[in-house]
Write an enzyme that holds these catalytic residues in place. Structure first.
Site, mmCIF file in Angstrom:
data_model
loop_
_atom_site.group_PDB
_atom_site.id
_atom_site.type_symbol
_atom_site.label_atom_id
_atom_site.label_comp_id
_atom_site.label_asym_id
_atom_site.label_seq_id
_atom_site.Cartn_x
_atom_site.Cartn_y
_atom_site.Cartn_z
ATOM 1 N N GLU A 45 -21.695 -19.027 40.984
ATOM 2 C CA GLU A 45 -21.284 -18.010 41.959
ATOM 3 C C GLU A 45 -22.445 -17.647 42.885
ATOM 4 O O GLU A 45 -23.590 -17.501 42.449
ATOM 5 C CB GLU A 45 -20.831 -16.762 41.180
ATOM 6 C CG GLU A 45 -20.483 -15.558 42.031
ATOM 7 C CD GLU A 45 -20.134 -14.326 41.202
ATOM 8 O OE1 GLU A 45 -19.518 -13.406 41.761
ATOM 9 O OE2 GLU A 45 -20.478 -14.295 40.000
ATOM 10 N N LYS A 113 -12.948 -14.240 45.772
ATOM 11 C CA LYS A 113 -12.963 -13.414 44.566
ATOM 12 C C LYS A 113 -11.990 -12.244 44.731
ATOM 13 O O LYS A 113 -12.007 -11.538 45.749
ATOM 14 C CB LYS A 113 -14.379 -12.910 44.293
ATOM 15 C CG LYS A 113 -14.599 -12.309 42.911
ATOM 16 C CD LYS A 113 -16.087 -12.070 42.675
ATOM 17 C CE LYS A 113 -16.388 -11.594 41.273
ATOM 18 N NZ LYS A 113 -17.847 -11.426 41.051
ATOM 19 N N CYS A 150 -16.030 -15.663 38.377
ATOM 20 C CA CYS A 150 -16.655 -14.730 37.433
ATOM 21 C C CYS A 150 -15.665 -13.675 36.933
ATOM 22 O O CYS A 150 -14.855 -13.931 36.058
ATOM 23 C CB CYS A 150 -17.893 -14.094 38.064
ATOM 24 S SG CYS A 150 -19.065 -13.403 36.856
ATOM 25 N N SER A 176 -23.400 -14.265 35.790
ATOM 26 C CA SER A 176 -23.235 -13.309 34.695
ATOM 27 C C SER A 176 -24.583 -13.034 34.036
ATOM 28 O O SER A 176 -25.144 -13.905 33.372
ATOM 29 C CB SER A 176 -22.254 -13.869 33.657
ATOM 30 O OG SER A 176 -22.036 -12.944 32.611
ATOM 31 N N GLY A 295 -53.206 -0.843 21.365
ATOM 32 C CA GLY A 295 -51.932 -0.406 20.816
ATOM 33 C C GLY A 295 -50.891 -1.503 20.857
ATOM 34 O O GLY A 295 -51.082 -2.561 21.467
ATOM 35 N N ILE A 296 -49.754 -1.213 20.248
ATOM 36 C CA ILE A 296 -48.744 -2.258 20.066
ATOM 37 C C ILE A 296 -48.025 -2.619 21.362
ATOM 38 O O ILE A 296 -47.672 -3.789 21.589
ATOM 39 C CB ILE A 296 -47.745 -1.839 18.964
ATOM 40 C CG1 ILE A 296 -46.919 -3.049 18.497
ATOM 41 C CG2 ILE A 296 -46.842 -0.696 19.445
ATOM 42 C CD1 ILE A 296 -46.162 -2.807 17.221
#
Length: 553
Positions: A45, A113, A150, A176, A295-296
């Protein structure tokens, strides 16, 4: 006697606005289809423009250029397979989302569409007019094909009308975007269309990143009864040649390869890598930098960036203060050593002293508070942005969804940056992603295999280190509680009463709700980031900045 039809599925990665580049990709796919003896090549699309264009497609000079690009492509590809390609179509002062069928040097048909999505990240009612439900188009010496675009295939009407008008195969072009657990929804909708209409269905989706969204591909072919014949992989660009045979019972796809999909956590991680890779590639950035705190959150972003761009194109910067612990310095160094990325240290001590001295006359007699903490964060933001400007490296920001939700980040400080791959990942899931990446490596990752994030980072209590002995749970509920409440308030739009009924303390829920609402202005100014869920901040969840409502349930 059987008749055959060969279709080339082009699961490709367009770039929004790059009409020439997208046309070149389409031409290359057509060349491959021709070499393979295909009768038709089907692209996704709005492929000529990329997707989603947002309001760009409404600009006359743009949609005129897009239509001209399709006309030129049709003329170039006169001697070979039919092309199906998505693009805008303007006629009678109305703009449509169209699927162009090109053959013999001309545009021979257009499918328009009908159902325009207008929810979550989609805003097509704003951009396009609704097209009429149409019949199929014919392929010479082959089947009659209907192409619901779609959203058209998510409802019964369009496919049913096409089949009743003679369509023998449905070829569904898609733009999508990825979100967690969406593929199963897509598949169930398409199986329903096949069972209702008793014809094969080809689902062609695009791949690649566009701003916050990632298109994950996963194109497939279904035979009658909803039986899977072909399954393309997630996230990869792929050309697949699919053969159909005409039997006494109609057309049937010959079974081909069926890709096996990874679990949800790996899909999330891949989406973050691909979105960052394409965001940089499509905007022209080759290198990135980020504040690496030990830090994480900054650790996982550094690894994502290295997997996306290669460690040599990632630079971590430690910006220590007197509150930065030795363990944080060691942990940041551990990430750098494992990845092999570049690393610099710039102390904020001098700039902080200068700002403190400048403000001292105004702040005299007042106790230190959040103001002084935010000064540290904003100084780091200034120093990182200066390096981004000087070296042409895009600055990454590193706030997870939990922090973004409740405003546990400093605007013009650690929120500075051009992109945030973990923006839609809650803190508890960040821990899961770190453990997963340490244990797994895939060919699409550009960083080394092995433990990239030291276990000490994963195990230690999270802290912003802006005051002595600071911990995140001094200011916020523990992350397992916070994330549980946020999932209900944000992802599920549940009430305070629902949260209390689920076992959370009302006082805690009300506090989280308050933080969520007052932080909207920060999110409005935050960097874009990878969409992973159905309620990502920005297009999925659009709330007012000024908001006097509070849930009294």
């Amino acid at each position: 006697m059987t008749t055959t039809f060969r279709l080339t599925m082009a699961q490709l990665n367009p770039t929004v606005g790059d009409l020439a580049g997208n046309a070149a990709k389409a031409r290359k796919a057509w060349d491959a289809a021709k070499d393979a003896g295909a009768d038709m090549v089907a692209l996704p699309e709005m492929f000529i423009t990329g997707y989603s264009t947002q309001d760009l497609v409404m600009k006359p000079v743009f949609h005129q250029a897009a239509e001209a690009a399709i006309e030129a492509l049709a003329a170039e590809c006169a001697d070979g397979p039919t092309i199906g390609i998505g693009g805008p179509y303007f006629t009678d002062d109305r703009l449509y989302n169209a699927y162009y069928i090109c053959r013999g040097g001309k545009i021979v048909a257009r499918q328009l569409k009908h159902f325009l999505p207008n929810y979550n990240v989609f805003d097509e009612v704003r951009q396009f007019r609704r097209g009429p439900i149409q019949g199929p188009y014919a392929i010479p010496n082959g089947p009659r094909i209907g192409s619901p675009i779609c959203e058209d295939a998510w409802y019964e009407d369009v496919a049913e009308a096409m089949v009743e008008s003679g369509a023998e195969i449905l070829v569904v072009p898609n733009g999508s975007p990825f979100r967690r657990e969406k593929f199963d929804v897509r598949m169930s909708k398409m199986v329903a269309r096949v069972i209702e209409n008793e014809v094969p269905l080809v689902y062609v989706n695009m791949v690649g990143g566009q701003d916050d969204q990632v298109f994950d591909g996963g194109s497939f072919v279904l035979n009658k009864g909803g039986k899977l014949a072909v399954q393309l992989p997630l996230f990869d660009e792929v050309l697949a040649h699919v053969d159909f045979e005409q039997t006494d019972d109609g057309w049937e796809a010959i079974a081909g390869e069926k890709a096996i999909f990874p679990d949800d956590l790996e899909q999330d991680y891949r989406a973050m890598v691909e979105s960052l890779r394409d965001y940089c590639g499509k905007t022209g950035f080759k290198k990135v930098l980020l504040g690496l705190s030990g830090g994480i959150d900054s650790a996982i972003v550094a690894v994502i960036a290295a997997d996306a761009l290669g460690p040599e194109n990632v630079r971590g910067v430690m910006l220590p203060s007197e509150y930065t612990s030795q363990s944080s310095l060691d942990d940041a160094q551990g990430v750098v050593d494992a990845l092999g990325c570049n690393y610099d240290t710039v102390s904020i001590a001098g700039p902080r002293a200068a700002v403190t001295d400048a403000l001292a006359p105004l702040f005299a007699g007042r106790d230190e508070d959040l103001t002084e903490e935010n000064i540290q964060s904003r100084l780091r933001g200034v120093l990182l942005m200066a390096q981004s400007n000087k070296f042409g490296e895009m600055l990454l920001t590193t706030g997870n969804k939990s922090e973004v939700a409740v405003g546990y980040a400093t605007i013009y400080g650690d929120m500075n940056g051009g992109y945030n791959p973990i923006k839609d990942m809650y803190k508890t899931r960040v821990f899961d992603a770190c453990r997963w990446r340490n244990a797994n490596h895939r060919p699409w990752m550009k960083a080394p295999a092995g433990e990239m994030i030291p276990v000490s980072i994963i195990d230690k209590p999270p802290s912003a280190e802006l005051r002595p002995d600071q911990r995140d749970d001094d200011s916020l509920p523990p992350y397992d509680i916070l994330d549980g409440i946020l999932k209900m308030l944000v992802d599920e739009e549940r009430s305070v009463a629902d949260c209390v009924a689920a076992g959370y303390e009302r006082e805690t829920v009300k506090r989280v709700e308050h933080l969520l609402y007052i932080s909207e202005y920060k999110r409005f100014q935050s960097a874009p980031g990878t969409r992973l869920s159905n309620r990502a901040f920005w297009l999925d969840r659009r709330y007012p900045i000024v908001n006097g409502f509070r849930d009294q349930s």
